[in-house]
Design a protein around this motif. Sequence first.
Motif, PDB file in Angstrom:
ATOM      1  N   HIS A  42     -25.078  26.635  45.293  1.00  0.00           N
ATOM      2  CA  HIS A  42     -25.898  26.413  44.089  1.00  0.00           C
ATOM      3  C   HIS A  42     -25.633  27.481  43.033  1.00  0.00           C
ATOM      4  O   HIS A  42     -25.658  28.673  43.336  1.00  0.00           O
ATOM      5  CB  HIS A  42     -27.384  26.371  44.439  1.00  0.00           C
ATOM      6  N   LYS A  44     -27.444  28.711  40.712  1.00  0.00           N
ATOM      7  CA  LYS A  44     -28.558  29.616  40.396  1.00  0.00           C
ATOM      8  C   LYS A  44     -28.775  30.668  41.481  1.00  0.00           C
ATOM      9  O   LYS A  44     -29.659  31.498  41.374  1.00  0.00           O
ATOM     10  CB  LYS A  44     -29.849  28.816  40.193  1.00  0.00           C
ATOM     11  N   CYS A  93     -41.332  25.051  44.407  1.00  0.00           N
ATOM     12  CA  CYS A  93     -40.680  24.402  45.547  1.00  0.00           C
ATOM     13  C   CYS A  93     -41.731  23.568  46.291  1.00  0.00           C
ATOM     14  O   CYS A  93     -42.749  24.088  46.731  1.00  0.00           O
ATOM     15  CB  CYS A  93     -40.050  25.449  46.462  1.00  0.00           C
ATOM     16  N   ARG A 150     -33.318  19.119  49.780  1.00  0.00           N
ATOM     17  CA  ARG A 150     -33.701  18.380  48.570  1.00  0.00           C
ATOM     18  C   ARG A 150     -34.772  19.126  47.774  1.00  0.00           C
ATOM     19  O   ARG A 150     -34.675  19.250  46.547  1.00  0.00           O
ATOM     20  CB  ARG A 150     -34.214  16.989  48.929  1.00  0.00           C
ATOM     21  N   LYS A 153     -33.220  22.126  46.101  1.00  0.00           N
ATOM     22  CA  LYS A 153     -32.345  21.726  45.012  1.00  0.00           C
ATOM     23  C   LYS A 153     -33.158  21.383  43.762  1.00  0.00           C
ATOM     24  O   LYS A 153     -32.811  21.817  42.657  1.00  0.00           O
ATOM     25  CB  LYS A 153     -31.479  20.528  45.423  1.00  0.00           C
ATOM     26  N   ILE A 154     -34.217  20.636  43.932  1.00  0.00           N
ATOM     27  CA  ILE A 154     -35.054  20.264  42.789  1.00  0.00           C
ATOM     28  C   ILE A 154     -35.622  21.511  42.127  1.00  0.00           C
ATOM     29  O   ILE A 154     -35.589  21.657  40.905  1.00  0.00           O
ATOM     30  CB  ILE A 154     -36.178  19.301  43.227  1.00  0.00           C
ATOM     31  N   LEU A 156     -34.544  24.694  42.367  1.00  0.00           N
ATOM     32  CA  LEU A 156     -33.468  25.532  41.800  1.00  0.00           C
ATOM     33  C   LEU A 156     -32.907  24.923  40.520  1.00  0.00           C
ATOM     34  O   LEU A 156     -32.632  25.644  39.558  1.00  0.00           O
ATOM     35  CB  LEU A 156     -32.359  25.729  42.822  1.00  0.00           C
ATOM     36  N   ASP A 157     -32.723  23.620  40.505  1.00  0.00           N
ATOM     37  CA  ASP A 157     -32.200  22.956  39.312  1.00  0.00           C
ATOM     38  C   ASP A 157     -33.120  23.138  38.110  1.00  0.00           C
ATOM     39  O   ASP A 157     -32.678  23.127  36.971  1.00  0.00           O
ATOM     40  CB  ASP A 157     -31.977  21.459  39.564  1.00  0.00           C
ATOM     41  N   ALA A 158     -34.420  23.302  38.372  1.00  0.00           N
ATOM     42  CA  ALA A 158     -35.405  23.459  37.303  1.00  0.00           C
ATOM     43  C   ALA A 158     -35.471  24.890  36.763  1.00  0.00           C
ATOM     44  O   ALA A 158     -36.135  25.129  35.742  1.00  0.00           O
ATOM     45  CB  ALA A 158     -36.782  23.023  37.796  1.00  0.00           C
TER      46      ALA A 158
END
Length: 159
Positions: A42, A44, A93, A150, A153-154, A156-158
């Motif tokens: 990832h 980030k 998270c 999952r 990921k959500i 971290l993506d934010a």
Amino acid sequence: LRTSASILWSAWRSTSLCWSATRQSRAQAANALKVATFLETHPKVARVVYPGLASFPQAELAARQHAGGFHGGMLWCEVKGGSAAGRRLMDTCQRPWSLCENLGAVESIITCPSVMTHANMLPEDRLKVGITDGFIRLSCGVEDAGDLVRALKIALDAL
């Protein structure tokens, strides 16, 4: 007769718990490896530390000392963006991750020590013991590894 029955029950229960604990620990270790492997990819995440990864500084030693590749359910990573990013990751998270200062449970737990367990330390003192502002501690439980990845990921993506 009553004493014999209680002794038998205690023996059966102890055996059952030992078997369950072994299965639980192996599930936690398998989940930790999957989570650590994901975190390494990832953008980030600056660094991931888990004995089961090839990137672990003492991977060879861990491979020799951890019987059967059993490296446990605990890992840590460094998120880019310091305490603010660490707090945001920890706070956003979703389940199955829980926010808690207790580690090693069957539930997966995420913490950012710089704003939780070590918040009362001066930043320079935290650094002396290896706790950076973006340090995230993860204790993997027995939930589905795909769900754990999952949710991370959500979050971290934010960031």
